[in-house]
Design an enzyme around this catalytic site. Structure first.
Site, mmCIF file in Angstrom:
data_model
loop_
_atom_site.group_PDB
_atom_site.id
_atom_site.type_symbol
_atom_site.label_atom_id
_atom_site.label_comp_id
_atom_site.label_asym_id
_atom_site.label_seq_id
_atom_site.Cartn_x
_atom_site.Cartn_y
_atom_site.Cartn_z
ATOM 1 N N ASP A 18 -0.345 4.536 0.933
ATOM 2 C CA ASP A 18 -0.647 5.373 1.999
ATOM 3 C C ASP A 18 0.159 4.958 3.313
ATOM 4 O O ASP A 18 0.692 3.990 3.671
ATOM 5 C CB ASP A 18 -2.090 5.525 2.229
ATOM 6 N N GLU A 51 -5.073 1.743 2.715
ATOM 7 C CA GLU A 51 -4.938 0.709 3.494
ATOM 8 C C GLU A 51 -5.231 1.033 4.952
ATOM 9 O O GLU A 51 -5.740 0.442 5.949
ATOM 10 C CB GLU A 51 -3.841 0.026 3.206
ATOM 11 N N GLU A 52 -4.733 2.379 5.190
ATOM 12 C CA GLU A 52 -4.564 2.772 6.775
ATOM 13 C C GLU A 52 -6.029 3.234 7.281
ATOM 14 O O GLU A 52 -5.979 3.123 8.386
ATOM 15 C CB GLU A 52 -3.543 3.720 6.868
ATOM 16 N N HIS A 57 0.688 -1.156 -0.106
ATOM 17 C CA HIS A 57 -0.109 -0.005 0.029
ATOM 18 C C HIS A 57 0.784 1.302 0.037
ATOM 19 O O HIS A 57 1.976 1.295 0.652
ATOM 20 C CB HIS A 57 -0.896 0.012 1.222
ATOM 21 N N ASP A 65 2.649 -7.242 4.457
ATOM 22 C CA ASP A 65 2.475 -5.850 5.525
ATOM 23 C C ASP A 65 2.244 -6.191 6.981
ATOM 24 O O ASP A 65 1.734 -5.502 7.553
ATOM 25 C CB ASP A 65 1.043 -5.440 5.065
HETATM 26 ZN ZN LIG Z 1 0.692 -1.383 6.525
#
Ligand SMILES: [Zn+2]
Length: 410
Positions: free
Chosen positions: A97, A162-163, A95, A191
Site C-alpha cells: 500500500d 502498512e500505512e 508493503h 522500510d
Molecule cells: Zn513504508
C-alpha cells in the site's frame, strides 16, 4: 570470478528491470479504504505473477477480511524458495500500500506514471515501499541461478495496510499464519533507513500522548478575583512537567536522542477574545519513552504533577492518555539478522552500519511483539509521503547486493 562476483555483476545489469518493475507497480494504485481506496488487489496480483515466474516452493495469498475493501478483503502475499523447515530463512517484508499523493499541484509529474531522470525514478510509492520490494526481488532473481552451496531459504512477504495501522496486513498475518516465521529466521524490513544505508533500526521508544484538561472558571479579565485562570494553570503545569526530564533521565546510546523526550505540543483554542479569562485549557504532551521505563510510570508521574498544581491553584486537572504504544522488546544488536546485515553492508559498500533505536512507529514492532527479532534497514532518500517522491536506481541495486549476501549467507 567468485560466485558472489557473478551475482553482483548480474545485479549491475538490472537497471532496466528496476525501471520496468517500478513502472508496473506505480501504475497499480494500492490505497486502503482509510485513504479512500479499494485496497491492494491490483498490485498484489501483479506481484503474484512476478513471483510465480520464479517457481516458488510455496506461494500463498492471504486475505484479511475488510468489508470496506474490494471483494471484502485485503490481500497480502507470502512466498518462499528452499527448505524452510530445516534451517533459518531470510525473510524480507515490504508493503504494497501507498499513501495518497496529496496536493497534486505540488507534483511535477503524474504520481502514478513513473518518470526517469538519470538515477532517479519519480512516482508515488517508488521509495515507500517499492524500493524494498524491488531490491528483494532482484536479489532473488540474481541468486536463484547461482550454484552457491550456502544459499539460505528465501521468503518474501508483501503485505497490505502498512500505512494505516497494519491490522489487515502484518498484524493479520501474525495472528493467522505465525508459524510461517521461525525465531531464528533473519527478518529484514526495508522500510526505513538513511542515505548512507548504515542505520539498522532494532528498537523503538514507547509512544505516549497525554491530554491535560485544566478547568478553572471563566470571567472578565478586569476582575480576575471572580474566576480561576485556566491558562495560567496550564502554563504552570507545562513548566512543572519539565521535571519529567530529570526524573526519567536514564539514557541508552542505542537511541537518537539517547534519552526519553517529553514535549508539550498542541494547545487547543480557548477563548476568542482578549478580555476574557479562560476557564478551560487543553494541551498535549508528546512523550517518547525508552523501553527501560514503563509507560504507566510516566502516566502516574504526570497525574501526580497535575494533582499538585491543581491543588496549589485550586484548579481541576484531568490527565489522560490520548494515545499510547508500548514499545516491543528490542531486537538484540547481536541478533543474527543484525550481524548479517552489518557484514553484508561492509562487504558491498565498505561502510560500518550501526544498530539503532528510533522514536517509534515501524511495522517491525509487530514482529518484535510476536517474539521475532526483525531489523529495519534500507538505503533511502527519505522522500516517503512527499510530493515528487523518488528513489535512486543505484540505491536499489546496492540494497539488492546486500540482500543477496544475506540470501547467499556470505
Ligand atoms: Zn513504508
Amino acid at each position: 570470478m567468485s560466485e558472489l562476483e557473478k551475482v553482483f555483476e548480474r545485479i549491475d545489469s538490472y537497471r532496466d528491470d528496476v525501471i520496468k518493475l517500478q513502472a508496473g507497480l506505480t501504475s497499480r494504485i494500492a490505497l486502503g479504504p482509510d485513504n479512500e481506496g479499494s485496497g491492494e488487489h491490483e498490485k498484489i496480483a501483479f506481484v503474484k505473477d512476478l513471483l510465480k515466474g520464479f517457481d516458488p516452493d510455496f506461494l500463498e495469498e492471504i486475505k484479511a477480511p475488510d468489508e470496506r475493501a474490494r471483494d471484502g478483503y485485503r490481500p497480502s502475499l507470502v512466498a518462499g524458495w528452499g527448505e524452510m523447515q530445516d534451517q533459518s530463512s531470510v525473510w524480507v517484508l515490504s508493503h504494497a500500500d501507498i499513501v495518497p499523493p496529496g496536493d497534486l499541484s505540488l507534483w511535477e509529474t503524474d504520481p502514478y506514471q513513473i518518470k526517469v531522470e538519470g538515477d532517479r525514478i519519480f512516482g508515488r510509492g517508488v521509495e515507500d515501499n517499492q524500493h524494498g520490494f524491488v531490491s528483494s526481488y532482484l536479489a532473488l532473481k540474481a541468486v536463484l541461478g547461482s550454484d552457491s552451496e550456502t544459499l539460505r531459504p528465501i521468503c518474501l512477504a508483501i503485505v497490505a495496510d502498512e500505512e494505516t495501522g497494519s491490522k489487515y496486513g502484518l498484524q493479520y498475518l501474525l495472528q493467522h499464519n505465525k508459524d510461517l516465521f521461525k525465531k531464528d529466521d533473519l527478518i529484514v524490513v526495508p522500510d526505513a533507513g538513511n542515505k548512507e544505508g548504515t542505520m539498522i533500526e532494532v528498537a523503538e521508544k514507547s509512544m505516549l500522548w497525554i491530554r491535560f484538561i485544566v478547568t478553572g472558571k471563566q470571567c472578565h479579565a478586569s476582575t480576575p478575583g471572580k474566576g480561576k485562570n485556566s491558562l495560567f494553570g496550564a502554563a504552570r503545569l507545562i513548566v512543572a512537567l519539565d521535571q519529567l526530564k530529570a526524573r526519567f533521565n536514564l539514557s541508552d546510546d542505542l537511541f537518537r536522542p539517547s534519552v526519553s523526550t517529553f514535549e508539550p505540543t498542541k494547545m487547543e483554542a480557548n477563548v476568542p477574545n482578549i478580555n476574557t479569562i479562560p476557564g478551560r485549557n487543553i494541551f498535549y504532551l508528546d512523550c517518547r519513552i525508552l523501553p527501560l521505563y514503563k509507560v504507566d510510570e510516566i502516566l502516574a508521574a504526570c497525574k501526580e504533577i497535575g494533582a499538585e498544581i491543581g491543588e496549589e491553584l485550586d484548579l481541576q486537572i484531568e490527565v489522560k492518555a490520548a494515545h499510547r504504544e508500548d514499545a516491543a522488546e528490542p531486537t538484540s544488536p547481536d541478533a543474527p539478522v543484525v550481524k548479517a546485515l552489518i557484514k553484508a553492508i561492509r562487504k558491498v559498500t565498505g561502510k560500518n552500519a550501526k544498530p539503532m533505536g528510533i522514536g517509534g512507529g515501524t511495522v517491525a514492532a509487530f514482529f518484535r511483539k510476536a517474539g521475532l527479532p526483525a531489523a529495519v534497514w534500507s538505503t533511502i532518500s527519505d522522500t516517503a509521503h512527499q510530493p515528487n517522491e523518488y528513489c535512486l536506481i543505484s540505491n536499489i541495486l546496492t540494497d539488492a547486493k546486500i540482500l543477496a549476501c544475506l540470501y547467499l549467507d556470505t
